[in-house]
Scaffold this motif. Structure first.
Motif, mmCIF file in Angstrom:
data_model
loop_
_atom_site.group_PDB
_atom_site.id
_atom_site.type_symbol
_atom_site.label_atom_id
_atom_site.label_comp_id
_atom_site.label_asym_id
_atom_site.label_seq_id
_atom_site.Cartn_x
_atom_site.Cartn_y
_atom_site.Cartn_z
ATOM 1 N N PHE A 83 0.933 -1.109 0.040
ATOM 2 C CA PHE A 83 0.089 -0.264 0.024
ATOM 3 C C PHE A 83 0.896 1.175 0.001
ATOM 4 O O PHE A 83 1.996 1.423 0.558
ATOM 5 C CB PHE A 83 -0.923 0.043 1.213
ATOM 6 N N GLN A 84 0.406 2.272 -0.707
ATOM 7 C CA GLN A 84 1.331 3.445 -1.219
ATOM 8 C C GLN A 84 0.863 4.552 -0.035
ATOM 9 O O GLN A 84 1.518 5.575 -0.137
ATOM 10 C CB GLN A 84 1.127 3.954 -2.535
ATOM 11 N N GLY A 85 -0.396 4.405 0.749
ATOM 12 C CA GLY A 85 -0.653 5.565 1.508
ATOM 13 C C GLY A 85 -1.489 6.657 0.969
ATOM 14 O O GLY A 85 -1.991 7.602 1.795
ATOM 15 N N GLY A 86 -1.905 6.592 -0.256
ATOM 16 C CA GLY A 86 -2.726 7.835 -0.648
ATOM 17 C C GLY A 86 -4.120 7.144 -0.867
ATOM 18 O O GLY A 86 -4.905 6.766 0.113
ATOM 19 N N GLY A 120 6.512 -2.691 3.375
ATOM 20 C CA GLY A 120 6.280 -2.649 2.069
ATOM 21 C C GLY A 120 7.092 -1.459 1.521
ATOM 22 O O GLY A 120 8.023 -0.860 2.065
ATOM 23 N N THR A 121 6.828 -0.904 0.452
ATOM 24 C CA THR A 121 7.508 0.115 -0.450
ATOM 25 C C THR A 121 6.674 1.376 -0.349
ATOM 26 O O THR A 121 7.162 2.176 -1.018
ATOM 27 C CB THR A 121 7.617 -0.413 -1.974
ATOM 28 N N GLY A 122 5.618 1.391 0.309
ATOM 29 C CA GLY A 122 4.867 2.711 0.229
ATOM 30 C C GLY A 122 5.551 3.928 1.209
ATOM 31 O O GLY A 122 6.285 3.525 1.963
ATOM 32 N N ALA A 123 5.573 4.996 0.335
ATOM 33 C CA ALA A 123 6.331 6.084 0.711
ATOM 34 C C ALA A 123 5.373 7.015 1.532
ATOM 35 O O ALA A 123 5.708 8.295 2.394
ATOM 36 C CB ALA A 123 6.872 6.941 -0.310
ATOM 37 N N GLY A 124 4.141 6.912 1.664
ATOM 38 C CA GLY A 124 3.075 7.950 1.874
ATOM 39 C C GLY A 124 2.760 7.921 3.462
ATOM 40 O O GLY A 124 1.889 8.537 3.945
ATOM 41 N N CYS A 125 3.566 7.005 4.118
ATOM 42 C CA CYS A 125 3.048 6.472 5.937
ATOM 43 C C CYS A 125 4.338 7.007 6.552
ATOM 44 O O CYS A 125 4.447 6.373 7.441
ATOM 45 C CB CYS A 125 2.535 5.365 5.788
ATOM 46 N N GLY A 126 5.445 7.668 6.105
ATOM 47 C CA GLY A 126 6.311 7.885 6.906
ATOM 48 C C GLY A 126 7.331 6.834 6.588
ATOM 49 O O GLY A 126 7.501 5.806 5.701
ATOM 50 N N SER A 127 8.399 6.479 7.670
ATOM 51 C CA SER A 127 9.465 5.670 7.522
ATOM 52 C C SER A 127 8.892 4.267 7.566
ATOM 53 O O SER A 127 9.787 3.258 7.444
ATOM 54 C CB SER A 127 10.618 6.125 8.584
ATOM 55 N N ALA A 128 7.787 4.012 8.226
ATOM 56 C CA ALA A 128 7.527 2.587 8.644
ATOM 57 C C ALA A 128 6.962 1.829 7.277
ATOM 58 O O ALA A 128 6.440 0.674 7.649
ATOM 59 C CB ALA A 128 6.553 2.712 9.881
ATOM 60 N N GLY A 129 6.707 2.488 6.506
ATOM 61 C CA GLY A 129 5.795 1.802 5.204
ATOM 62 C C GLY A 129 4.360 1.862 5.694
ATOM 63 O O GLY A 129 3.591 2.023 6.682
ATOM 64 N N CYS A 130 3.558 1.527 4.673
ATOM 65 C CA CYS A 130 2.103 1.746 4.803
ATOM 66 C C CYS A 130 1.348 0.014 4.764
ATOM 67 O O CYS A 130 0.062 0.140 4.673
ATOM 68 C CB CYS A 130 1.406 2.230 3.334
ATOM 69 N N GLY A 131 2.046 -0.839 4.810
ATOM 70 C CA GLY A 131 1.504 -2.268 4.878
ATOM 71 C C GLY A 131 1.401 -3.107 3.660
ATOM 72 O O GLY A 131 1.644 -2.344 2.460
ATOM 73 N N THR A 132 1.385 -4.276 3.811
ATOM 74 C CA THR A 132 1.412 -5.293 2.634
ATOM 75 C C THR A 132 0.222 -6.457 2.824
ATOM 76 O O THR A 132 -0.229 -6.423 3.983
ATOM 77 C CB THR A 132 2.734 -5.969 2.720
#
Length: 467
Positions: free
Chosen positions: A35-38, A449-461
């Motif tokens: 997930f990318q967080g958007g 995961g690779t999502g950058a929209g949630c800060g340094s922790a990633g957005c989940g997979t």
């Protein structure tokens, strides 16, 4: 879309996997989607579910939109579809709108499906209810249905089946729902119900288990009934009621509902004191259906945890064909890492339910700890689950298996099938996993995961494990 719709060939393949696959085989993990967080969502929650075409469905707490109040997090329902090149394509089926639109927001559980392909779940906040949080009316939560389009490529349709009107009827629905044989839905709210004063200083009451019954006539309203209102445990009480049920309920063949509460039960001084939240070590409970139409459901506390065993279960229980219950706790006596427990049903030898520990996790060991996501059983009676945390910067939870002992052995054999390493891999798995017909495991991680929209922790997979 439910498991009863599997073809005969799929069921045969499913059984062959468990009959011929060696338990010592190496399991391989693949991240199906990050997930990318958007607008695509962030922080998946609860379990995932398959349809008959092999698509996966689930929920996210965040993303989609950020204009919901009071949580400032709307959440989504998504589909993941396998592609010919081996990748998976995500489609957002629905974005929650929140209290301002009398819609739900911020799911705290996944979705389940009926035979017609409709999805069902809960939103922790929103709806039409009058519950107040941080000085504003944020709603008490809602139960929703999401129906597929009549033509391919059309929009899915959301319907709010029930909005909790007041805290007395339930507040903050939590965990996955479950169907009975008649199509009734069962779930839990972690607060509300009108009983208990020791469960949280900000929310009201100690939680409920509820039933939603479909309308008799098409277009009618679903009917809610509170089956049990948890009262919690007063200070110094060694045999109190549970508090703050986790959801993820299960039913046996007689329609008895089983679940866990995070707090409540044994609340003696110095034992599982919860500070600002609840008190007590948690319970496993059973709700017996009434013997006559219109009668009341009756609760039995099957087990009260104490500090000398596992404490504070964070997920529901799994039930085997014999009616025995399996579950996990987040804390435990062995360096506080949690346990996997078995509660055997009453028998001719023992008139009471009997609890035993199958495995203890350690906060200082080489494997993960805090099993937060619940357990599933395979056809051989082996247990599969996840741990939320790890012991160093290279371990962010794992997937594990407990192999059922042979006739001449009483020890359940533990094995970590995959260690989550964090970005770009997932981290912090939370939510019950599911088997595919071919025997692969599917689940989610809240972060990584690779999502950058949630800060340094990633957005989940969303991940898959194959033997």
């Amino acid at each position: 879309m439910n498991r009863t719709n599997l073809t005969r060939l799929e069921v045969i393949c499913f059984m062959m996997f468990f009959l011929v696959s060696p338990l010592s085989a190496t399991w391989k993990e693949a991240v199906l989607y990050s997930f990318q967080g958007g607008t695509d969502g962030a922080t998946p929650v609860g379990g995932v579910v398959f349809d008959t075409e092999g698509n996966l469905y689930g929920a996210t707490q965040y993303g989609g939109s950020d204009n919901c109040a009071p949580m400032a997090a709307c959440g989504t329902i998504y589909q993941l579809a396998p592609q010919k090149d081996g990748s998976w394509k995500e489609t957002v089926l629905y974005v929650f709108k929140g209290k301002a639109f009398n819609d739900g927001e911020y799911p705290e559980g996944g979705v389940i499906a009926d035979s017609g392909g409709n999805l069902y779940g809960t939103a922790a906040y929103g709806g039409t209810g009058n519950c107040v949080l941080a000085g504003s009316i944020g709603g008490c939560g809602a139960v929703f249905e999401l129906s597929p389009p009549k033509r391919k490529g059309g929009a899915w349709t959301e319907t709010i089946l029930y909005s909790f009107p007041t805290a007395e009827q339930g507040y903050v629905p939590w965990g996955d729902l479950v169907f009975d044989k008649s199509g009734n839905l069962y779930g839990a709210t972690i607060f509300g119900g009108g009983k208990g004063t020791t469960c949280d200083p900000f929310y009201q009451y100690c939680g409920t288990v509820f039933e939603l019954s479909p309308p008799e006539n098409k277009g009618g309203k679903w009917t809610e009934k509170v089956l049990h209102r948890f009262a919690g445990s007063p200070d110094g009480e060694p045999s109190g009621d549970g508090a703050n049920p986790n959801g993820g309920l299960v039913l046996d063949s007689r329609g008895v509902v089983y679940g866990t509460t995070y707090y409540g039960g044994n609340n003696q001084k110095g034992t599982c004191e919860g500070g600002a939240w609840g008190t007590g070590c948690g319970t496993v409970f059973a709700l017996q259906p009434p013997t006559r139409k219109g009668g009341a459901w009756s609760e039995t506390v099957v087990h009260r945890f104490d500090i000398n065993e596992g404490v504070n279960p964070g997920a529901g229980v799994a039930i085997d064909v014999d009616g025995n219950l399996y579950g996990t706790t987040l804390g435990g006596p062995h360096e506080g890492g949690g346990v996997v427990f078995l509660i055997e049903k009453p028998s001719a030898k023992s008139k009471a339910w009997t609890e035993s520990t199958l495995h203890q996790f350690s906060t200082r060991g080489e494997n993960g700890y805090e099993p937060a996501g619940g357990l599933i059983l395979d056809a051989g009676g082996n247990l599969f689950g996840t741990t939320y945390a790890g012991n160093d910067n290279t371990l962010r939870g794992d997937v594990f298996r407990l192999q059922r002992p042979s006739e001449n052995n009483e020890i359940w054999s533990f094995r970590a099938l995959h260690d989550f390493a964090g970005i770009p891999d997932g981290e912090n798995p939370d939510g019950i996993m599911i088997f595919s017909p071919s025997g692969n495991l599917y689940g989610m991680t809240q972060y990584g995961g690779t999502g950058a929209g949630c800060g340094s922790a990633g957005c989940g997979t969303i991940f898959a494990l194959s033997p």
